[in-house]
Structures are given as structure tokens and as C-alpha cells.
Enzyme design. Structure first.
Site, short mmCIF file in Angstrom:
data_model
loop_
_atom_site.label_atom_id
_atom_site.label_comp_id
_atom_site.label_asym_id
_atom_site.label_seq_id
_atom_site.Cartn_x
_atom_site.Cartn_y
_atom_site.Cartn_z
N ILE A 19 0.83 -1.20 0.00
CA ILE A 19 0.00 0.00 0.00
C ILE A 19 0.87 1.26 0.00
O ILE A 19 0.58 2.22 -0.70
CB ILE A 19 -0.94 -0.01 1.21
CG1 ILE A 19 -1.99 -1.12 1.04
CG2 ILE A 19 -1.63 1.34 1.39
CD1 ILE A 19 -2.80 -1.40 2.28
N GLU A 64 14.52 2.43 11.44
CA GLU A 64 13.78 1.35 12.09
C GLU A 64 12.78 2.03 13.02
O GLU A 64 13.11 2.49 14.10
CB GLU A 64 14.73 0.44 12.88
CG GLU A 64 14.05 -0.62 13.71
CD GLU A 64 13.02 -1.40 12.95
OE1 GLU A 64 11.82 -1.21 13.24
OE2 GLU A 64 13.39 -2.19 12.05
N LEU A 65 11.53 2.09 12.58
CA LEU A 65 10.55 2.93 13.26
C LEU A 65 10.13 2.39 14.63
O LEU A 65 9.47 3.12 15.39
CB LEU A 65 9.32 3.11 12.37
CG LEU A 65 9.57 3.88 11.07
CD1 LEU A 65 8.30 3.96 10.23
CD2 LEU A 65 10.10 5.28 11.36
N SER A 142 -6.91 -0.32 9.70
CA SER A 142 -7.42 -1.63 9.28
C SER A 142 -8.79 -1.90 9.86
O SER A 142 -9.13 -1.45 10.96
CB SER A 142 -6.46 -2.73 9.75
OG SER A 142 -7.08 -4.00 9.72
N TYR A 155 -2.53 -6.09 17.07
CA TYR A 155 -2.78 -5.37 15.82
C TYR A 155 -4.15 -4.69 15.87
O TYR A 155 -4.29 -3.53 15.46
CB TYR A 155 -2.69 -6.33 14.65
CG TYR A 155 -2.80 -5.68 13.29
CD1 TYR A 155 -1.82 -4.81 12.84
CD2 TYR A 155 -3.88 -5.93 12.46
CE1 TYR A 155 -1.91 -4.21 11.59
CE2 TYR A 155 -3.98 -5.34 11.20
CZ TYR A 155 -2.99 -4.48 10.78
OH TYR A 155 -3.09 -3.89 9.54
N GLU A 187 -9.49 -5.68 2.72
CA GLU A 187 -8.78 -6.75 2.01
C GLU A 187 -8.07 -6.16 0.79
O GLU A 187 -8.70 -5.87 -0.23
CB GLU A 187 -9.74 -7.86 1.59
CG GLU A 187 -10.57 -8.45 2.72
CD GLU A 187 -9.74 -9.18 3.76
OE1 GLU A 187 -8.60 -9.58 3.46
OE2 GLU A 187 -10.24 -9.37 4.88
N THR A 190 -1.40 -7.38 -1.08
CA THR A 190 -0.04 -6.86 -1.00
C THR A 190 0.93 -8.03 -0.85
O THR A 190 0.51 -9.17 -0.63
CB THR A 190 0.10 -5.94 0.22
OG1 THR A 190 -0.09 -6.74 1.41
CG2 THR A 190 -0.92 -4.81 0.19
#
Length: 259
Positions: A19, A64-65, A142, A155, A187, A190
Site C-alpha cells: 500500500i 527502524e521505526l 485496518s 494489531y 482486504e 499486497t
């Protein structure tokens, strides 16, 4: 549509793949300069070559977040190089399957760092420049925050937080004319999604089971379709839209799937 984004410096976390890459490509087509923030320079450079091959421009910052100090360093580097920030797209994250029964404290906290803590840190550190430019923030979220999924507590919690932060920031930043919105994904096919599908014994059958439940067209949403909405929300063409959670999901989250 001309979204008046020519030469705008737009940060896209996780912009090298999926994305995020779709967003970067649409930004570049609109004349903006997406700054891809990702952990691997090799991945960033592959994305930049794709964008340049299509006639656009893009830049790379390696970070590296999950490390708070890297978030701050990334913003400082962008400001040092470009002198401004015109927009922020928080996109990086992973559905890492840290569940209630299967997870633990350490895994849960690590997942929050992967999925929502850097959303806050990137916005916090970019804010001084966004105040100058009156830039916009778009958070990618999401459906799991609305629907649940099972086995992915961290998540889902992160995405609930993304939604809440979107509305909280929209309120807090009204005085600066900074708009904040979120695009919610259900959906979308990716590379990460493909990896997940391939874990099933019959990947094609599983994929069909999923697409059959997507009301509009019984198909996956494309990265480009998500990107088009993100870039519109980032632009002045959506100048009176803030604090909104916009579902680009073919009706998956809210329409009756018996359709």
C-alpha cells in the site's frame, strides 16, 4: 485531477512496498516528492527506481521505526535536506498475530511499537514543520479495529488507537489548520497478504472464500484505489475534511456480506 501537490515533500512510512508503494506512485504522478521511510535501503531504492521509471521523483530515508530515536532522526534528516514537510502518511505496520491466548506481554508491547507508537512519534516530530506548511496527516488503518479478526489482539488494539488518534489529532490541530484523516483498509492484496495466503493448504480456495465476501465486485481492493483516496485527503481538494475514517474496502466492513 490536478491536486496541486507539485514538489510537495510528503513522508510515507513503509513506502517501499504494498500500500505504501502504491501511495508513493500516485503522489509522484501528482508531482509530489514522496520520502520513503523504511528499514532497508535496498527496498527503498527498488521503489525509487520504479517511481523514476514512470517519470516521478522520490527520496529514501532508512529508519527502524520501532526505535523512537530513529523516528526523530528521520524527521531531522528530512528537514535538513528539504527544509520543510508538507504532509505525513503513517502507513508502516504488520498484522503480526499477537493474540490473547497465544501472546504475552513482551510480544504485545513490541507489536504496539510496530503498529502505532511510531504513528505518534512521527506526527509529534513532524508537527513543527506541518504547522509551518499547514500540511495534512493521513493515517492508514485496518478493519480489524471494527470487526476483530481473532488471534491478533495487538494489531487490532493498534488500529483502534490509530482511529482514536486520528480524531484526537484532528481536534488538537484545528487551531493550526492541519487536517487529519484516516483511510481504513479491509482486504488489499499486497506482498504481506500474499505471504499470509500462502500459509494455507489451499491458498487459491482461501482467497476465493475471502473475495466472495467483498460486496462490491467480489474482489480485493487495489493498492492504487487506496492510494487515490489517501492522496486526495492529503490535498487541498479535501480542504474541509478532517477527523474522518474513510473505508476504502468495497463495502466489506459495513455492508451485509450475505449480499
Amino acid at each position: 485531477m490536478n491536486l496541486n501537490l507539485e514538489n510537495k515533500i510528503i513522508i510515507v512510512t513503509g513506502g517501499a512496498k504494498g500500500i505504501g508503494l502504491g501511495i508513493c506512485k500516485v503522489l509522484a504522478l501528482e508531482g509530489a516528492i514522496p520520502v520513503i521511510i523504511g528499514r532497508k535501503d535496498s527496498d527503498n531504492q527498488i521503489a525509487i527506481k520504479e517511481i523514476e521509471a514512470a517519470g516521478g521523483k522520490a527520496k529514501s530515508v532508512v529508519a527502524e521505526l520501532t526505535k523512537p530515536e530513529d523516528c526523530e532522526k528521520a524527521i531531522k534528516r528530512i528537514v535538513a535536506e528539504f527544509g520543510r514537510i508538507d504532509g505525513l502518511i503513517n502507513n508502516a505496520g504488520v498484522n503480526d498475530g499477537v493474540g490473547l491466548e497465544s501472546g504475552n506481554y513482551q510480544a504485545f508491547i513490541e507489536s504496539l511499537h510496530k503498529n502505532v507508537v511510531h504513528y505518534y512519534l512521527m506526527a509529534h516530530h513532524a508537527l513543527p514543520e506541518l504547522k509551518k506548511s499547514k500540511g495534512s496527516i493521513v493515517n492508514i488503518g485496518s478493519k480489524t479495529a471494527d470487526t476483530g479478526q481473532g488471534g491478533t489482539s495487538a494489531y487490532a488494539a493498534s488500529n483502534g488507537a490509530r482511529n482514536a488518534l486520528t480524531r484526537e489529532w484532528a481536534l488538537e490541530l484545528l487551531k493550526y489548520n492541519i487536517r487529519v484523516n484516516a483511510v481504513i483498509v479491509a482486504e488489499c492484496y499486497t506482498p504481506l497478504y500474499e505471504t499470509w495466503i500462502k500459509t494455507f493448504d489451499s491458498p487459491e480456495e482461501k482467497l476465493k472464500q475471502i473475495t466472495d465476501k467483498i460486496p462490491l465486485g467480489n474482489r480485493m481492493t487495489t493498492a492504487e484505489e487506496i492510494a487515490n483516496m489517501v492522496v486526495f485527503l492529503l490535498s487541498e481538494k479535501s480542504s474541509h475534511t478532517t477527523g474522518q475514517l474513510i473505508y476504502v474496502d468495497g463495502g466489506y466492513t459495513h455492508l451485509d456480506r450475505s449480499l
